[in-house]
Scaffold this motif. Structure first.
Motif, mmCIF file in Angstrom:
data_model
loop_
_atom_site.group_PDB
_atom_site.id
_atom_site.type_symbol
_atom_site.label_atom_id
_atom_site.label_comp_id
_atom_site.label_asym_id
_atom_site.label_seq_id
_atom_site.Cartn_x
_atom_site.Cartn_y
_atom_site.Cartn_z
ATOM 1 N N HIS A 32 33.070 75.305 92.230
ATOM 2 C CA HIS A 32 33.334 75.016 93.634
ATOM 3 C C HIS A 32 32.208 75.673 94.405
ATOM 4 C CE1 HIS A 32 35.899 74.270 97.148
ATOM 5 N NE2 HIS A 32 35.282 75.314 97.618
ATOM 6 N N ARG A 35 30.059 78.216 92.557
ATOM 7 C CA ARG A 35 30.624 79.479 92.123
ATOM 8 C C ARG A 35 31.901 79.192 91.329
ATOM 9 N NH1 ARG A 35 33.147 83.627 95.251
ATOM 10 N NH2 ARG A 35 33.544 82.017 96.773
ATOM 11 N N VAL A 37 35.524 79.298 90.279
ATOM 12 C CA VAL A 37 36.691 79.717 91.051
ATOM 13 C C VAL A 37 37.929 79.166 90.371
ATOM 14 C CG1 VAL A 37 37.922 78.949 93.107
ATOM 15 C CG2 VAL A 37 35.730 80.055 93.327
ATOM 16 N N ARG A 45 46.417 69.180 92.653
ATOM 17 C CA ARG A 45 45.403 68.959 93.693
ATOM 18 C C ARG A 45 45.538 67.561 94.283
ATOM 19 N NH1 ARG A 45 41.365 71.194 90.067
ATOM 20 N NH2 ARG A 45 40.329 69.175 89.999
ATOM 21 N N ILE A 49 46.561 66.534 98.154
ATOM 22 C CA ILE A 49 45.673 65.702 98.980
ATOM 23 C C ILE A 49 46.438 64.490 99.496
ATOM 24 C CG2 ILE A 49 43.650 64.168 98.924
ATOM 25 C CD1 ILE A 49 42.331 66.186 97.040
ATOM 26 N N ALA A 52 48.850 65.544 102.277
ATOM 27 C CA ALA A 52 48.128 65.827 103.521
ATOM 28 C C ALA A 52 47.666 64.532 104.180
ATOM 29 C CB ALA A 52 46.928 66.737 103.237
ATOM 30 N N LEU A 56 48.914 63.032 107.779
ATOM 31 C CA LEU A 56 47.967 62.768 108.859
ATOM 32 C C LEU A 56 47.941 61.281 109.211
ATOM 33 C CD1 LEU A 56 45.010 65.096 107.828
ATOM 34 C CD2 LEU A 56 46.661 65.440 109.652
ATOM 35 N N VAL B 87 47.587 70.751 104.877
ATOM 36 C CA VAL B 87 46.374 70.095 105.381
ATOM 37 C C VAL B 87 45.197 71.072 105.352
ATOM 38 C CG1 VAL B 87 45.294 69.136 107.451
ATOM 39 C CG2 VAL B 87 47.577 68.378 106.789
ATOM 40 N N TRP B 89 44.835 73.766 103.502
ATOM 41 C CA TRP B 89 44.494 74.082 102.111
ATOM 42 C C TRP B 89 43.604 72.997 101.515
ATOM 43 C CZ3 TRP B 89 44.835 78.383 99.420
ATOM 44 C CH2 TRP B 89 44.642 78.314 98.036
ATOM 45 N N VAL B 90 44.020 71.744 101.744
ATOM 46 C CA VAL B 90 43.291 70.600 101.204
ATOM 47 C C VAL B 90 41.887 70.512 101.827
ATOM 48 C CG1 VAL B 90 43.260 68.089 101.317
ATOM 49 C CG2 VAL B 90 45.310 69.256 100.540
ATOM 50 N N VAL B 92 40.092 72.948 103.209
ATOM 51 C CA VAL B 92 39.207 74.080 102.915
ATOM 52 C C VAL B 92 38.849 74.140 101.434
ATOM 53 C CG1 VAL B 92 39.033 76.601 102.903
ATOM 54 C CG2 VAL B 92 40.041 75.435 104.864
ATOM 55 N N ARG B 93 39.808 73.853 100.554
ATOM 56 C CA ARG B 93 39.598 74.129 99.137
ATOM 57 C C ARG B 93 39.201 72.927 98.287
ATOM 58 N NH1 ARG B 93 41.547 79.225 97.508
ATOM 59 N NH2 ARG B 93 40.906 80.625 99.176
ATOM 60 N N TYR B 94 39.577 71.718 98.713
ATOM 61 C CA TYR B 94 39.331 70.564 97.849
ATOM 62 C C TYR B 94 38.245 69.674 98.423
ATOM 63 C CZ TYR B 94 43.937 71.869 96.017
ATOM 64 O OH TYR B 94 44.996 72.543 95.508
ATOM 65 N N GLU B 95 37.688 68.856 97.546
ATOM 66 C CA GLU B 95 36.733 67.836 97.991
ATOM 67 C C GLU B 95 37.372 66.463 97.820
ATOM 68 O OE1 GLU B 95 33.956 68.349 99.492
ATOM 69 O OE2 GLU B 95 34.155 70.517 99.267
ATOM 70 N N PHE B 96 37.220 65.605 98.788
ATOM 71 C CA PHE B 96 37.682 64.218 98.651
ATOM 72 C C PHE B 96 36.894 63.357 99.632
ATOM 73 C CE2 PHE B 96 40.489 66.547 101.467
ATOM 74 C CZ PHE B 96 40.565 65.747 102.586
ATOM 75 N N GLN B 174 37.322 84.434 97.882
ATOM 76 C CA GLN B 174 38.035 83.913 96.714
ATOM 77 C C GLN B 174 37.958 84.852 95.514
ATOM 78 O OE1 GLN B 174 37.491 79.810 95.806
ATOM 79 N NE2 GLN B 174 37.535 79.201 97.928
#
Lengths: 307, 284
Positions: A32, A35, A37, A45, A49, A52, A56, B87, B89-90, B92-96, B174
């Motif tokens: 990530h 680094r 993590v 995950r 997503i 969320a 939204l 929202v 968490w997703v 800041v931490r994940y990529e999409f 982290q």
């Protein structure tokens, strides 16, 4: 799996910052930002997503899309007809006038207040900042009401206003005052923290080199805060054009005279003229989108200048 | 004329000019636009006798309206904390894909006028709307019910939670989580014992901000609420109704309750923000 595995992993990881990533990944680390993590399992995950995005989509994206969908439901001609209708045009005109006056007032206030607050040290500063922020925590309806209590027919100043034949409530001045109140903190709260951070060294240098106070302000301070100023003005303008509750209380809802765009939307909606209502609403939704795009660009600029 | 000692003590000496002028203008404008009108509310309220004030505020319809405004604001703020946290968490931490667009969308409720949001949500969640038509067969009616009010309040409150928590989570080191994991903590344990305590003050602040905004909200709610007295009538609407009936005393008394509540909330939020900042600087 024993808890002893983990310290071992950590030791490997700690000693192998430069080792091939395959080694790290085999120990449930993922990359990530370059680094290693720890993170959640892939299924979790993806589920998060989806939750969320679903949330939204349901609460933010769909309402936005539906404004334009409803506006164009009966085609382009009905859309245009709703917007060039005289009462709609009068509402657009009034909204532009109110926004122009209130944004200018708050722009000037923001500059003056941030100069006083950020460039000098005095007791009671945080109280003053709290008071400037106060309008944000007042209900829009209460914001309208307080002006009715001052200037309305039963208001504290009713006798004077009658004697001088001045109309504030149910007229332009009342709408402007209520709008200035609800947008009061926008410019100041963007400028104050930035100007405090920038300190006074540059201004002091300019003054000691013989510049006047005003030219120091225009040549040193203003260029330093121009993007934050624009940012504040942008948000202030969006709120000024869209304000509903406060303006609704002081406006009197006279069609073609004291109706701003949001009030016009309400009237059309209550008369079941949904397409026309959404057509006018789509203009404000467009304004919101433009504001957000400009805001995103400005935030980039601000972040770059920070560097 | 020399400056008096008290003047020197009032502010530190500076070579920069304009303090008197700008401070004078600031206080005058603040007084005229904010403080004088707000004090008009208290002056008008003080003209009521205490018994009259209590009678208005404890009337059944008023109590119901206050209950609806505060109760549903609480529900909406809770929903926002839960989904806002996911929202954040997703983000800041994940990529999409389209993450930047999704991030920008969060601010829509700040920028979209409340009346526009109100009619859009009503159309969407009405029985024949895109979402409402899916919920109707399940026997769930949203528009023109208290549930509709919650939907509107969730909409306007979400960015307060996300934008308060997002920077805090982004700044979170982290390595702490890695340390917890390497010491044998499971992922859920790490989240609850390491991450949650660090973002907790920010979550609480976001909750309070969303709640404060929702309590006084008017524009987005009145379209979707149905506005049935005692069921789905919010306090700000009751103020407007009393004003239109020329019952100024009633409007004023209810507004005073709302204003005092928002002052208290502001106080609590200031405290929370200071706590969050302290927590943040300790973690850094």
């Amino acid at each position: 799996m024993s808890t002893l595995d983990h310290p071992a992993q950590s030791a490997v990881h700690g000693a192998s910052e430069g080792l091939p990533s395959a080694l790290a990944q085999s120990h449930t680390y993922t990359h990530h930002g370059g680094r290693p993590v720890r993170t959640e399992p892939r299924a979790v995950r993806i589920a998060l997503i989806l939750v969320a995005l679903g949330f939204l989509g349901l609460f933010i994206a769909l309402p936005l899309v539906s404004v334009f969908y409803e506006a164009f439901r009966r085609g382009w001609a009905a859309y245009v007809a709703a917007i060039i209708e005289p009462d709609a045009l009068a509402a657009i005109r009034l909204t532009l006038i109110v926004a122009a006056i209130s944004v200018t007032a708050n722009l000037l206030f923001g500059l003056v207040a941030s100069w006083a607050i950020a460039k000098f040290e005095f007791p009671g500063k945080s109280l003053l900042i709290t008071l400037i922020d106060l309008p944000f925590s007042v209900s829009p309806v209460v914001a309208g009401l307080i002006y009715v209590l001052l200037f309305g027919s039963q208001g504290l100043f009713a006798a004077y206003l009658q004697a001088w034949d001045i109309k504030i409530i149910f007229a332009l001045p009342g709408i402007v005052l209520a709008t200035i109140f609800v947008t009061f903190p926008f410019v100041a709260r963007e400028l104050i923290p930035l100007m405090q951070e920038q300190g006074t060294a540059e201004e002091e240098a300019a003054i000691s080199l013989g510049a006047s106070g005003l030219s120091t302000f225009f040549r040193v301070t203003l260029p330093n805060v121009k993007w934050a100023l624009l940012y504040g003005v942008l948000l202030c303008n969006a709120r000024a054009m869209g304000e509903f509750g406060a303006v609704s209380v002081v406006s009197g809802h006279v069609r073609g005279l004291t109706n701003t765009m949001p009030l016009h939307i309400e009237i059309l909606y209550n008369e079941y003229q949904f397409v026309a209502s959404f057509a006018v609403a789509s203009l404000l939704a467009l304004l919101a989108l433009v504001t957000l795009i400009a805001k995103t660009i400005l935030e980039h600029r601000l972040a770059e200048e920070d560097r | 004329m020399s400056a008096s000692p008290s003047r020197i003590a009032f502010r530190q000496k500076s070579v920069i000019p304009g303090f008197g002028l700008t401070m004078g203008l600031t206080l005058t404008w603040l007084g005229l636009i904010v403080l004088l009108p707000l004090s008009a509310l208290f002056i008008k309220t003080s003209e009521l006798t205490f018994d009259r004030f209590i009678a208005i505020v404890t009337a059944t319809r008023t109590l119901h309206a206050l209950q609806v405004s505060f109760g549903l604001a609480l529900v909406a703020a809770l929903v926002n904390v839960v989904f806002g946290a996911i929202v954040v968490w997703v983000l800041v931490r994940y990529e999409f894909p389209f993450k930047k667009v999704v991030d920008a969308l969060i601010d829509i409720p700040f920028a979209l006028p409340t009346a526009v949001a109100g009619i859009a949500l009503t159309a969407l969640y009405a029985e024949n709307g895109w979402v409402g038509s899916l919920l109707a067969p399940l026997g769930i009616q949203v528009s023109f019910t208290p549930l509709g009010i919650v939907v509107a309040l969730v909409f306007i409150g979400l960015p307060f939670v996300v934008r308060t928590v997002q920077p805090v989570l982004a700044d979170l080191d982290q390595e702490l989580e890695e340390a917890a994991a390497s010491l044998g903590a499971s992922r859920p344990q790490t989240l609850v014992k390491v991450v949650l305590p660090s973002v907790w003050p920010a979550l609480l602040t976001g909750f309070a901000l969303a709640f404060a905004r929702a309590v006084g909200e008017y524009g987005s709610v009145i379209f979707i609420a149905g506005n049935l007295p005692g069921v789905s009538e919010i306090a700000p609407l009751l103020i407007v109704i009393r004003l239109e009936e020329f019952r100024y005393a009633d409007a004023t008394a209810i507004a005073t309750v709302m204003l005092v509540a928002s002052f208290l909330l502001l106080l609590i939020i200031n405290r929370l923000q200071r706590w969050a900042e302290l927590r943040g600087s300790r973690n850094a």
